[in-house]
Structures are given as structure tokens and as C-alpha cells.
Design a protein around this motif. Structure first.
Motif, PDB file in Angstrom:
ATOM      1  N   ALA A   1       0.813  -1.217   0.000  1.00  0.00           N
ATOM      2  CA  ALA A   1       0.000   0.000   0.000  1.00  0.00           C
ATOM      3  C   ALA A   1       0.845   1.265   0.000  1.00  0.00           C
ATOM      4  CB  ALA A   1      -0.906  -0.003   1.226  1.00  0.00           C
TER       5      ALA A   1
ATOM      6  N   LEU B   1       2.491   2.264   2.635  1.00  0.00           N
ATOM      7  CA  LEU B   1       2.507   2.826   3.991  1.00  0.00           C
ATOM      8  C   LEU B   1       3.848   2.566   4.675  1.00  0.00           C
ATOM      9  CD1 LEU B   1      -1.084   1.749   5.039  1.00  0.00           C
ATOM     10  CD2 LEU B   1      -0.319   4.052   4.477  1.00  0.00           C
TER      11      LEU B   1
ATOM     12  N   PRO C   1       0.733   6.402  -1.119  1.00  0.00           N
ATOM     13  CA  PRO C   1      -0.399   5.474  -1.000  1.00  0.00           C
ATOM     14  C   PRO C   1      -1.626   5.936  -1.773  1.00  0.00           C
ATOM     15  CG  PRO C   1       0.560   5.896   1.145  1.00  0.00           C
ATOM     16  CD  PRO C   1       1.252   6.799   0.196  1.00  0.00           C
TER      17      PRO C   1
ATOM     18  N   ILE D   1      -5.182   1.326  -4.530  1.00  0.00           N
ATOM     19  CA  ILE D   1      -5.238   0.121  -3.706  1.00  0.00           C
ATOM     20  C   ILE D   1      -6.311   0.308  -2.633  1.00  0.00           C
ATOM     21  CG2 ILE D   1      -3.947  -0.778  -1.708  1.00  0.00           C
ATOM     22  CD1 ILE D   1      -1.632  -1.252  -3.590  1.00  0.00           C
TER      23      ILE D   1
ATOM     24  N   PHE E   1      -7.618  -1.011   1.057  1.00  0.00           N
ATOM     25  CA  PHE E   1      -6.987  -1.677   2.201  1.00  0.00           C
ATOM     26  C   PHE E   1      -8.025  -1.817   3.315  1.00  0.00           C
ATOM     27  CE2 PHE E   1      -2.490  -1.881   4.208  1.00  0.00           C
ATOM     28  CZ  PHE E   1      -2.902  -2.834   5.117  1.00  0.00           C
TER      29      PHE E   1
ATOM     30  N   PHE F   1      -8.080  -2.725   7.010  1.00  0.00           N
ATOM     31  CA  PHE F   1      -7.131  -2.910   8.110  1.00  0.00           C
ATOM     32  C   PHE F   1      -7.672  -3.907   9.130  1.00  0.00           C
ATOM     33  CE2 PHE F   1      -5.934   0.987   6.187  1.00  0.00           C
ATOM     34  CZ  PHE F   1      -4.582   1.142   6.406  1.00  0.00           C
TER      35      PHE F   1
ATOM     36  N   ALA G   1     -10.241   0.435  11.055  1.00  0.00           N
ATOM     37  CA  ALA G   1      -9.901   1.857  10.849  1.00  0.00           C
ATOM     38  C   ALA G   1     -11.055   2.649  10.263  1.00  0.00           C
ATOM     39  CB  ALA G   1      -8.654   1.978   9.965  1.00  0.00           C
TER      40      ALA G   1
ATOM     41  N   ARG H   1     -16.119   0.327   1.940  1.00  0.00           N
ATOM     42  CA  ARG H   1     -15.354   1.564   1.804  1.00  0.00           C
ATOM     43  C   ARG H   1     -14.112   1.347   0.930  1.00  0.00           C
ATOM     44  NH1 ARG H   1     -12.440   4.285   6.987  1.00  0.00           N
ATOM     45  NH2 ARG H   1     -11.140   2.428   6.732  1.00  0.00           N
ATOM     46  N   ALA H   2     -13.448   0.224   1.175  1.00  0.00           N
ATOM     47  CA  ALA H   2     -12.238  -0.054   0.397  1.00  0.00           C
ATOM     48  C   ALA H   2     -12.572  -0.322  -1.069  1.00  0.00           C
ATOM     49  CB  ALA H   2     -11.507  -1.245   1.002  1.00  0.00           C
TER      50      ALA H   2
END
Lengths: 329, 571
Positions: free
Chosen positions: A50, A52, A72, A77, A79, A81, A85, A146-147
Motif C-alpha cells: 500500500a 505505507l 499510498p 489500492i 486496504f 485494516f 480503521a 469503503r475499500a
């Protein structure tokens, strides 16, 4: 075909922990699971993908192009978590919408996409709620929606079912698999849960001590661990026999005599009944190993065992590895 | 999935990358490092070189404090006073603050949040106002000292200084103790109880260590603040009770003598002596879990008692006594400022503030003084936030590494800072029209470590994955900060802002050192009016500061309690 995501000789160091070199490719539309024990470096690998974290050496490639210098936000991408998050000050809808908003997607398109995902993930009734008012399963679904909202090239899932109870986990796992399949999402997924990894993925990579010990189609890896290390991680019983390491999966042990095979003598150290059958632990007579035996049936009265009772085990299938393989665990 | 062999980069390349990673955080910390270099480090270096040059090198620097002369003897007495006031204040504040902290940390009391808030209030006020509180309560014309002469000794000498220091700092010890106790998981107590421990054993096993750590941390801070006390010895004690700070101030004002050089020399000693307690404070701060709990974290459930025990009644009584003493001190300032000599209501002290007698004596109007005070406080707060916020917008680990330097100003007391700034920058920025820059810089330097402590507490309590999530969703580093981290850290940011404003509004020691009449502030005005034998108007200004602080605190409390406005994602 060019992989969507690729690691080439990737290494990373954090304190005493060293990851890699890792080389791995994720093809379009496939789900690749990285499975490994805690502390193997699974999450670090996702964070490197990602952007990060930055690798010490090696490269991350996205659709064949080096992405090492891409921040990022420009990697396309998604992600999810481990702690999900979710932004606690935004509602479920606003969380899902966030990635579209920062990309300046027009409001009507954003609304449509949120509605679409809410329907897919069964979130329509909780869109106006803050994360603190969502159940664990709802939070999980919001995080994945959301991702996916900005339609990422690849979705990174870090133990996505980590906080769901076992009953909901089974249900959600099938739902997740369906959604990933329908949308042909390319996924790199990490977990220490073998069942979760096996169920979701087309291919798996076993990451042990910062290195990929084996990778390949899921079925093949699970059935044919390449090393005794991998076998141990996959739950196989391992023991030494002469110049070899032997490994047998608990489900391939039997208490029924096999002609021409003297079996492995041992003593029952514990036993119990589970939903699936019977779980027995037997200490090998010649050696210190304790074998785990999973019988897919309940024992009859005639077969009943008790702690301390001598018994013999027969293995329906034993894998053998050269002795040079270092023992572990 | 094909495994591919890729040639590893050279070791030098890896080292360059590692250095690059660290340097990538540099832009966000560069402003703060430049600020500290120019306005903390440079003044220290100038103090050292100036004193070495004017005192005859290292022997002279040694002799300024440890030599045989009368000046050195007076300096040693100031040092002894600093130690005496530091240790006694810390000890007494610990005796009062520790039980109150245990009570607040372990018991569920009605109005708990407001009690805690009120305890912070004196700390937000300048110690000068607390000095006036002691005068107003115990002085010859005070509310208690007037009718009951037996109280009067409490407003003079060491007793008066200790009253101020203890009432100023005991609440801090109480709050540190309470915060340390609240950081302990409540189930540890339950586990101990289930295992058969008595209440006393539970306290000893579970609570005592964190409570002592928190209280000790507060006591070290009390020692530091009292050691560096400026206003109480200056106004209450007089020369016989001067601390190092007062002595440096007095020496610097001695014209035609080697005063400034000696002041610089003693300032260097002051910094060296304070290094140890400051290091202890920083280490304790790091090791206690006080910094691990952000405003966003929920407090564990507290015990409410159906039948209070004797112990909790005693602890509650001590806490109540602390609250009453503070309230009495502050209220007496306001009450006495509107009381006539005969005991009736009188606004004479307040109306005198607008008189030509006062503005003539001070060479500045009250209006301009209020403007200066607000202007310096607001500009220094803006400077502090402009420096501090970028620190928390960047990579946490890298910024923490650099951010460690930000606590450098803690080493330097306000008077020493002002002296150093005057020596280092006086020629460049010391022209009358630019003195305000030095005042703003000094106030910002004093507030910076406090603001960083509050901001760090708040930002570190946020899960790092939140910013990571925003970044992977397409937000730039700045957007991730402004959309996610900043709104979530809002309570801590507001608290830090309040503290910074309070420091600016109440700063006295450094401003008093640097000001010229047109840049007079309210605190300096209080001191000047007192010096000019105008106690009435002086008291009225002190009362004004109390009221401003109460209002500021009230606004802050309302902001903290107000439900969060829901952030709208759509623009």
C-alpha cells in the motif's frame, strides 16, 4: 499477462524483524492468501504494497510499473485494516463515500455507488449510523465496502474477519467470497486462520519467519506442504524417523489396524469429543512428540480410550522430508 | 505466481534509503527545529559565551556562584532559597495533592469532571494572581487577615510563598495522580479481590505504584516550578527570599555594575542545575502511562459507594479542603477588588483603572494593555500551533524522533530565556518597535512544550491505521491529517490551545523582563501598579485576569461538552 500486483525481491526491516526477500505476483481477478503465524510479516507485506511502509530493497510493481515512489493515495489500492480503521466521526455512508469524495467524484455518482455497495453488503439500514453504533459484522462490511468504493485495482485484506464471532464469521466468509467473485476483485489477503485462507483464495503463500516458504494453488499447498516447517504450520504432526522428517495431518491418523504396518505405539495423554468427532492426543512411545489425532466420528463404547492407556496409531498418508530440514516448534 | 530472483541492492543503497526515510519527515519538523535553534539554543550559547567573555573565562563563571565575594554569596543564598522553596513546596503539595488525586482517581463523585476542571483553573492563571489571592485572603486588609490578625503571617515571608506554590501546584499533583490511577485497567482490582486480597492489599498491589509515579511526576514539576519561582518571592518575600530567577532579574537591572554579565553567568548555572530535575521529569513522563491516554479514550468505570468508608470520607475531606482553599483564594481577589475600606461595595478600584493617574504613571492606557495582552497571547498561540501541528501531520515515528528536541525550552526558565533572547537578539530585534517580537517569541517558547505535550497526548491516542486508511482511499498526507486526524484529536487540540492562550495571557516573568511601556501587558501592569503603591487598581487588574480565565475556562468546558457536529463528507 501482467500481474496486477507484484513484489520483486522485497525486503523490509523493523527493529530486529526482517522480512524477505519476498517475490510474489497477484494476477488479475485472483484471490491470493498469505498465511502464516503471528509475527511472520504478513501485515508488513500489505503495508509495503500500500505504500505505507517503504521497502529496504526490492520493488513493488502495480500493473507492471514500479510503484516504489508512488504515495499510498496514488496506488489505486483498497486496504481493509485489521482494526478496520473506520473513521469514528463519519457515518457509515460517509465512510464508504470518503474515497470517492477525495477523488472529487460528482455527488450523484457518489450517492449511486454508496447505494450500490450498501445493497451488496446489506448495509442499507445502517448508513446513517456512526461506527460506534454498528455491530461488529456491520463494521466489517462497511470497511470492505469503503475499500471497494473507489474500485481499486487490488484489494488488500488484513485479517478481515478477525473480530467477528465464529457463527457470523462462517456466514460472512461465504458472503465475502460471493462479492469478490461477482465483482472479479483482485485480492491479496493475509490471515493466520487456515480455514479462512483456504476458503477464500485461489492461491496461497505460506509466510514463515519473514520468508515465503511455499506458494501455489491452495489445494496443492494444503495437501503437499513442501517443507516440514510448512507442514507444522498447516497443523501436521511432525516427527523424526531415521534420516527423515515425517509429517501426518491429524485427520489422516486412524486407530484402525493397517495390515503390514506395525503402527506407531504411544500413550493417550488427553481426549475429548468435539462437534466434528473425537480429538485425541497421543504421546509417542519412542520420542517426545505428542500427536494430535482428529477422528471424524465419535468412538464407540468398545473403542473407548482413557488417559494413560497405551494405544497405536496408523497414518493413512505420511509425508517425508530430508533430515537437513531444520526442526522447529 | 512465479518466484523471481532479483539482484539485491547494495548495502549503501539501503543505508541511503533509511536516511531518506528519516529525512522525508524533516520538512514537517524543520520550522520547529529552526525556531528552537534560533530562540532556545542560540540564547543559551550566547549566555554562555557572553558570561565567559565578560567574567574572565571559566574561573570567572565558576566564581560568580562559588567564589568568595559578596555577590557570589548572595547568589548562593538565592540558590539555597530556590532549593528550599522547591523542596518544601513539592513536599507540601505532595502531602495535599496525593490524597486528593487518589480520591479523584478511584472514586466516582458527583460533579467529578467539573471538580477536575476547577482544579486546573489556578494553573491557567499567572502565579501573580495567586500572590494577590494570598494578599487578599490573609493580608492586613484581606478577607481573613483583616478581621483575624492571626492569619496575617500566612501572607508574608516563606509561609506566603509556600501558600502560593502549594495551591498552585497541589492540584497538578492531584490530577497527575488521578490520571495515573485511571490508566490502570479496573479488572486488575477485580482479579486481586477474587484472589482474596483485602482492600488494603488491593491498594498496595494494584494502585499504589501508579499513584506514586503520577504523584512523584507532579512533585518533580512542582519542584521545578517552585525552584524557578519568580513572582511569589519578588512580591511576598522580598530580597531575603529571592530565588535564582529573582536574583538574575535583579542583577540584570543593576546598571554600572557587572550585573548583566553576572546575571548571564548565574543563568548558565541555573540551566545546568535544572538539567537533572528536568531529565527526571521527562523520563517519568515517558514511563508513566499519562501520555498513553488521550482525551478520546474512555475512562474506566469508577466506584461509587453506597456507604462511604472512613478512608474515603477523609480523602474526600482533603479534596474538598483543596477546592475550598482555591475557590477562597480566587474569590477573595475579585471580592476585595469591589469592596470599599468600610466593607461595602465599591467600584473605585476598577474605575481608577481608566483614570489618567494610572495611565500617566504607567505611560500606557488600560485599553492598550488589554490589547497587548490579547495580541501577544493570540500571536504566540498562532506561532505555537503553526510550529506544532505539522509535527503531527507527518510520519509518527520520524516526527517523534525529531520532536524530542521540542522540549528544549523546558530547560530554560522564563527569566533566563528573556535574558538570553535579549542578549542574542536584542540588537537585531530590540529596537522599540520590534520588542513585541521578542515578547511573542518568549511566550511561544514557554508555551511550546506544554502545547506539544497536550497535542502529543491527543494525536498519539489515535490508531495509526486511520491515517493509513485515508491515504489508501486517495487522501494526500495533508487531507488525511485535516479530514481524519485533526477532527479526532479536537479535544486535545482545544485543550492545548487553551493552555497556550493561558500561558500567553498570564506570562509575567519573561514579559516583565523584555517589555517597554507601550508593550505593557496585564500581568506586568499588576506588578507595576503594585510597585507604584497603587494596590487598588493592581487588585482590580488581578481580578480582571481571574474573570477572563474563568470565562475562558467556561467556554472551553462548553466546547468540550458540546456534541460533535457531524462532519459532512460532501463539500
Amino acid at each position: 499477462m501482467t500481474p496486477v500486483l507484484e513484489f520483486r525481491g522485497l525486503t523490509y526491516r523493523a527493529g530486529d524483524f526482517r522480512l524477505g526477500p519476498v517475490s510474489l505476483a497477484v494476477e488479475e481477478g485472483t484471490v491470493v492468501s498469505i498465511i502464516g503465524p503471528n509475527g511472520a510479516g504478513k501485515t508488513s507485506l500489505l503495508r509495503l504494497a500500500a505504500g505505507l511502509e517503504r521497502p529496504e530493497e526490492g520493488h513493488v510493481l502495480l500493473r507492471g510499473s514500479e510503484a516504489d515512489r508512488l504515495p499510498p493515495e496514488r496506488r489505486e489500492i483498497g486496504f481493509v485494516f485489521q482494526d478496520l480503521a473506520l473513521f469514528p466521526h463519519l457515518t457509515a455512508a460517509q465512510n464508504i463515500e470518503y474515497g470517492l469524495w477525495v477523488r472529487k467524484v460528482p455527488p450523484d455518482q457518489r450517492a449511486r455507488r454508496v447505494e450500490e455497495l450498501a445493497t451488496d453488503f446489506g448495509l442499507a439500514s445502517c448508513l446513517d449510523r456512526l461506527p460506534s453504533a454498528l455491530s461488529g459484522g456491520e463494521m466489517q462490511r462497511v470497511a470492505i465496502a469503503r475499500a471497494l468504493a473507489p474500485d481499486p485495482a487490488v484489494l488488500l485484506l488484513d485479517e478481515p474477519l478477525h473480530s467477528i464471532d465464529p457463527e457470523n464469521r462462517r456466514h460472512f466468509l461465504t458472503e465475502l467470497k460471493r462479492i469478490l467473485r461477482v465483482n472479479r476483485v483482485t485480492v491479496l489477503h493475509v490471515t493466520h486462520d487456515l480455514d479462512e485462507g483456504a476458503f477464500l483464495s485461489d492461491e496461497v503463500a505460506v509466510l514463515i519467519g519473514g520468508r515465503i516458504a511455499q506458494q501455489g494453488p491452495t489445494e496443492r499447498v494444503l495437501q503437499n506442504p513442501a517443507t516440514v516447517e510448512v507442514a507444522r504450520f498447516l497443523g501436521y504432526n511432525a516427527w523424526q524417523e531415521g534420516s527423515e522428517w515425517c509429517a501426518t495431518h491429524p485427520s489422516t491418523f486412524t486407530l484402525e489396524r493397517v495390515d503390514g504396518d506395525p503402527g506407531i505405539p504411544g500413550v493417550v495423554t488427553s481426549m475429548g469429543t468435539t462437534m466434528r468427532g473425537t480429538l485425541i492426543e497421543v504421546k509417542r512411545a519412542e520420542g517426545n512428540e505428542t500427536f494430535r489425532v482428529e477422528l471424524d466420528r465419535h468412538l464407540t463404547e468398545a473403542e473407548a480410550l482413557s488417559t494413560g492407556q497405551p494405544t497405536r496409531l496408523w497414518a493413512r498418508r505420511t509425508l517425508r522430508f530430508p533430515r537437513s530440514e531444520p526442526p522447529s516448534g | 505466481m512465479a518466484e523471481r530472483d532479483v539482484g539485491a541492492l547494495s548495502g549503501t543503497g539501503a543505508r541511503v534509503r533509511a536516511l531518506g526515510r528519516r529525512l522525508s519527515t524533516l520538512p514537517s519538523v524543520l520550522p520547529i527545529l529552526v525556531f528552537l535553534g534560533l530562540f532556545s539554543l542560540a540564547p543559551l550559547v550566547v549566555l554562555l559565551t557572553y558570561s565567559l567573555a565578560h567574567l574572565g573565562g571559566a574561573p570567572g563563571l565558576w566564581g560568580v556562584l562559588w567564589g568568595p565575594g559578596e555577590a557570589a554569596m548572595l547568589a548562593r543564598r538565592a540558590l539555597a532559597n530556590s532549593f528550599e522553596q522547591g523542596f518544601l513546596s513539592a513536599g507540601l503539595a505532595l502531602l495535599w495533592g496525593f490524597p486528593a488525586g487518589v480520591y479523584l482517581g478511584l472514586r466516582s463523585t458527583p460533579w467529578k469532571l467539573r471538580i477536575r476542571g476547577f482544579l486546573v483553573l489556578p494553573f491557567l492563571l499567572p502565579s501573580l494572581v495567586m500572590v494577590f489571592g494570598v494578599f487578599s485572603l490573609f493580608g492586613a486588609t484581606g478577607l481573613l487577615g483583616g478581621p483575624f490578625p492571626g492569619f496575617r503571617p500566612l501572607s508574608t515571608g516563606l509561609a506566603g510563598i509556600l501558600w502560593v506554590n502549594v495551591l498552585y501546584n497541589a492540584p497538578v499533583i492531584a490530577l497527575y495522580t488521578a490520571a495515573a490511577l485511571e490508566g490502570v485497567p479496573r479488572h486488575l482490582e477485580e482479579a486481586a479481590r477474587v484472589l482474596g486480597a483485602s482492600p488494603v492489599s488491593v491498594f498496595r498491589t494494584v494502585w499504589l505504584r501508579p499513584a506514586i509515579l503520577g504523584a512523584f511526576l507532579g512533585a518533580v514539576l512542582t519542584f521545578i516550578l517552585s525552584f524557578l519561582g519568580f513572582a511569589p518571592p519578588l512580591l511576598i518575600g522580598g530580597p531575603a527570599y529571592y530565588t535564582l530567577e529573582d536574583w538574575i532579574y535583579a542583577l540584570d537591572k543593576m546598571v554600572g555594575f557587572q550585573g548583566p554579565a553576572m546575571a548571564a553567568g548565574i543563568a548558565v548555572w541555573g540551566v545546568a542545575i535544572m538539567a537533572l530535575p528536568m531529565a527526571i521529569y521527562m523520563l517519568l513522563l515517558r514511563d508513566t502511562n499519562l501520555l498513553g491516554r488521550g482525551p478520546g479514550t474512555t475512562s474506566p468505570p469508577l466506584r461509587s459507594e453506597r456507604r462511604p468508608t472512613l478512608g474515603s470520607v477523609a480523602l474526600g475531606g482533603i479534596t474538598g479542603a483543596l477546592l475550598i482553599s482555591e475557590a477562597a483564594l480566587l474569590a477573595s481577589v475579585v471580592l476585595l477588588s469591589v469592596t470599599s475600606a468600610t466593607g461595602g461595595f465599591s467600584g473605585a478600584d476598577w474605575t481608577a483603572l481608566g483614570s489618567s493617574r494610572v495611565s500617566g504613571a504607567l505611560q500606557v492606557s488600560v485599553g492598550l494593555t488589554v490589547f497587548n495582552t490579547l495580541f501577544f497571547a493570540l500571536v504566540s498561540a498562532a506561532v505555537v500551533f503553526a510550529l506544532a501541528l505539522p509535527l503531527y501531520s507527518s510520519d509518527e515515528r520520524g516526527s517523534r524522533w525529531w520532536g524530542g528536541f521540542s522540549f528544549l525550552p523546558l530547560l530554560i526558565s522564563p527569566v533566563i530565556l528573556a535574558l538570553g533572547l535579549e542578549l542574542a537578539w536584542g540588537r537585531l530585534l530590540g529596537s522599540p518597535s520590534l520588542v513585541w517580537v521578542l515578547i511573542v517569541v518568549s511566550q511561544a517558547s514557554i508555551a511550546l512544550p506544554l502545547a506539544l505535550q497536550g497535542l502529543g497526548l491527543s494525536f498519539r491516542s489515535l490508531p495509526p491505521s486511520l491515517a493509513g486508511a485515508a491515504r489508501t482511499l486517495g487522501a494526500s498526507r495533508f487531507r488525511a491529517f485535516s479530514d481524519v486526524r485533526l477532527p479526532l484529536a479536537r479535544p486535545g487540540v482545544q485543550a492545548a490551545l487553551l493552555l497556550t492562550l493561558a500561558v500567553g495571557l498570564g506570562e509575567f516573568a519573561a514579559t516583565n523582563f523584555l517589555f517597554i511601556p507601550r508593550f505593557t501587558t496585564l500581568t506586568v501592569m499588576i506588578y507595576l501598579l503594585q510597585d507604584l503603591r497603587m494596590p487598588g487598581p493592581s487588585l482590580a487588574v488581578a481580578a480582571l485576569l481571574v474573570l477572563v480565565s474563568v470565562v475562558l475556562f467556561g467556554v472551553f468546558s462548553m466546547m468540550q461538552r458540546a456534541p460533535r457536529a457531524r462532519s459532512e463528507v460532501p463539500p
